[in-house]
Design an enzyme around this catalytic site. Sequence first.
Site, PDB file in Angstrom:
ATOM      1  N   LYS A  53       0.818  -1.192   0.000  1.00  0.00           N
ATOM      2  CA  LYS A  53       0.000   0.000   0.000  1.00  0.00           C
ATOM      3  C   LYS A  53       0.858   1.251   0.000  1.00  0.00           C
ATOM      4  CE  LYS A  53      -3.145  -2.384   3.086  1.00  0.00           C
ATOM      5  NZ  LYS A  53      -3.647  -2.376   4.480  1.00  0.00           N
ATOM      6  N   GLU A 109       7.901   2.331  -5.907  1.00  0.00           N
ATOM      7  CA  GLU A 109       8.048   1.907  -4.504  1.00  0.00           C
ATOM      8  C   GLU A 109       8.027   3.112  -3.578  1.00  0.00           C
ATOM      9  OE1 GLU A 109       8.065  -0.212  -2.222  1.00  0.00           O
ATOM     10  OE2 GLU A 109       9.646  -1.713  -2.364  1.00  0.00           O
ATOM     11  N   ASP A 110       7.575   2.918  -2.375  1.00  0.00           N
ATOM     12  CA  ASP A 110       7.663   3.991  -1.381  1.00  0.00           C
ATOM     13  C   ASP A 110       9.089   4.124  -0.845  1.00  0.00           C
ATOM     14  OD1 ASP A 110       7.544   1.492  -0.106  1.00  0.00           O
ATOM     15  OD2 ASP A 110       6.046   2.080   1.369  1.00  0.00           O
ATOM     16  N   ILE A 111       9.678   2.987  -0.451  1.00  0.00           N
ATOM     17  CA  ILE A 111      11.000   3.053   0.174  1.00  0.00           C
ATOM     18  C   ILE A 111      11.765   1.759  -0.078  1.00  0.00           C
ATOM     19  CG2 ILE A 111      10.023   2.303   2.401  1.00  0.00           C
ATOM     20  CD1 ILE A 111      12.133   4.165   3.762  1.00  0.00           C
ATOM     21  N   VAL A 112      13.030   1.894  -0.392  1.00  0.00           N
ATOM     22  CA  VAL A 112      13.909   0.731  -0.487  1.00  0.00           C
ATOM     23  C   VAL A 112      14.706   0.665   0.806  1.00  0.00           C
ATOM     24  CG1 VAL A 112      15.810  -0.372  -1.724  1.00  0.00           C
ATOM     25  CG2 VAL A 112      14.062   0.880  -2.998  1.00  0.00           C
ATOM     26  N   ASP A 113      14.535  -0.437   1.515  1.00  0.00           N
ATOM     27  CA  ASP A 113      15.190  -0.617   2.802  1.00  0.00           C
ATOM     28  C   ASP A 113      16.260  -1.698   2.627  1.00  0.00           C
ATOM     29  OD1 ASP A 113      15.551  -0.324   5.600  1.00  0.00           O
ATOM     30  OD2 ASP A 113      14.121  -1.909   6.016  1.00  0.00           O
ATOM     31  N   ASP A 168       3.617   3.354   6.652  1.00  0.00           N
ATOM     32  CA  ASP A 168       2.867   3.077   7.886  1.00  0.00           C
ATOM     33  C   ASP A 168       3.736   2.445   8.952  1.00  0.00           C
ATOM     34  OD1 ASP A 168       3.160   0.509   6.503  1.00  0.00           O
ATOM     35  OD2 ASP A 168       1.797  -0.261   8.035  1.00  0.00           O
TER      36      ASP A 168
HETATM   37  P1  IMP Z   1      12.776  -3.968   1.763  1.00  0.00           P
HETATM   38  O1  IMP Z   1      12.231  -5.200   1.127  1.00  0.00           O
HETATM   39  O2  IMP Z   1      13.516  -4.255   3.038  1.00  0.00           O
HETATM   40  O3  IMP Z   1      13.584  -3.097   0.816  1.00  0.00           O
HETATM   41  O4  IMP Z   1      11.554  -3.114   2.278  1.00  0.00           O
HETATM   42  C1  IMP Z   1      10.653  -2.571   1.432  1.00  0.00           C
HETATM   43  C2  IMP Z   1       9.321  -2.326   2.113  1.00  0.00           C
HETATM   44  O5  IMP Z   1       9.397  -2.306   3.531  1.00  0.00           O
HETATM   45  C3  IMP Z   1       8.827  -0.958   1.728  1.00  0.00           C
HETATM   46  O6  IMP Z   1       8.050  -1.027   0.564  1.00  0.00           O
HETATM   47  C4  IMP Z   1       8.030  -0.533   2.928  1.00  0.00           C
HETATM   48  O7  IMP Z   1       6.698  -0.946   2.805  1.00  0.00           O
HETATM   49  C5  IMP Z   1       8.649  -1.253   4.092  1.00  0.00           C
HETATM   50  N1  IMP Z   1       9.548  -0.341   4.827  1.00  0.00           N
HETATM   51  C6  IMP Z   1      10.889  -0.317   4.810  1.00  0.00           C
HETATM   52  N2  IMP Z   1      11.396   0.651   5.584  1.00  0.00           N
HETATM   53  C7  IMP Z   1      10.329   1.294   6.114  1.00  0.00           C
HETATM   54  C8  IMP Z   1      10.190   2.437   6.988  1.00  0.00           C
HETATM   55  O8  IMP Z   1      11.151   3.092   7.433  1.00  0.00           O
HETATM   56  N3  IMP Z   1       8.909   2.788   7.295  1.00  0.00           N
HETATM   57  C9  IMP Z   1       7.817   2.131   6.809  1.00  0.00           C
HETATM   58  N4  IMP Z   1       7.905   1.078   5.979  1.00  0.00           N
HETATM   59  C10 IMP Z   1       9.147   0.660   5.635  1.00  0.00           C
HETATM   60 MG    MG Z   2       5.489  -1.372   1.491  1.00  0.00          MG
END
Ligand code: IMP
Ligand code: MG
Length: 182
Positions: A53, A109-113, A168
């Site tokens: 979302k 994407e919203d954020i790449v973590d 969120d």
């Molecule tokens: P990844 O797979 O670890 O790169 O994470 C990607 C997803 O994790 C994002 O699309 C977000 O939905 C969620 N996410 C990662 N970091 C955060 C954050 O700081 N706040 C909220 N959601 C996050």
């Molecule tokens: Mg997400």
Amino acid sequence: MPHLTENTQLGGQELRRIIYSADEIQKRVAEMGQEIMEAYDATDRLLLLGLLKGSFLFLADLVRAIHLPLHVDFMVASSYGAEMQSSGDVRLLYDPDASLKDRAVVLVEDIVDSGTTLKRLLPRLEAREPSSLEVCTLLHKRLDTVEVEPRWVGFDAPHEFLVGYGLDYAEDFRHLPYIASL
Ligand code: IMP
Ligand code: MG
């Protein structure tokens, strides 16, 4: 800047500090729309694929800044429950009906973590033979684990847990027009 503790959108919950104000976000999203517009033309059959979302506000603002014919679709992938850490297990809960074949696809994407979500999803999208496949993310935490390089990045984000503008924590805070740390 909104006063965090007085904001009625928070229902008494507290946020640490505002990282990007609504104005900063709007300005950057408009620039990103421009950058994307310059990379394609009307014959590319552009398809913006929003990862729900978290990308819903970003995608809504971004598509209005791209003055080209395009289609919009969504995917739902889940790797987080009510946790602040990615579980590493990426589940696809909704997959688009739209054909990607011969379309210029931009995954939004919203954020790449950790980068796990992109690493798992991109090969699955590539298999559907888009003419091109790029990633556009509003935020990037620039962790060492990330193997995929998004073509468009809005902001290099601090290594904090961020909420607002789609992001969120356990489904709270998505509707904030700014991005804050928890
Ligand atoms: P990844 O797979 O670890 O790169 O994470 C990607 C997803 O994790 C994002 O699309 C977000 O939905 C969620 N996410 C990662 N970091 C955060 C954050 O700081 N706040 C909220 N959601 C996050
Ligand atoms: Mg997400």
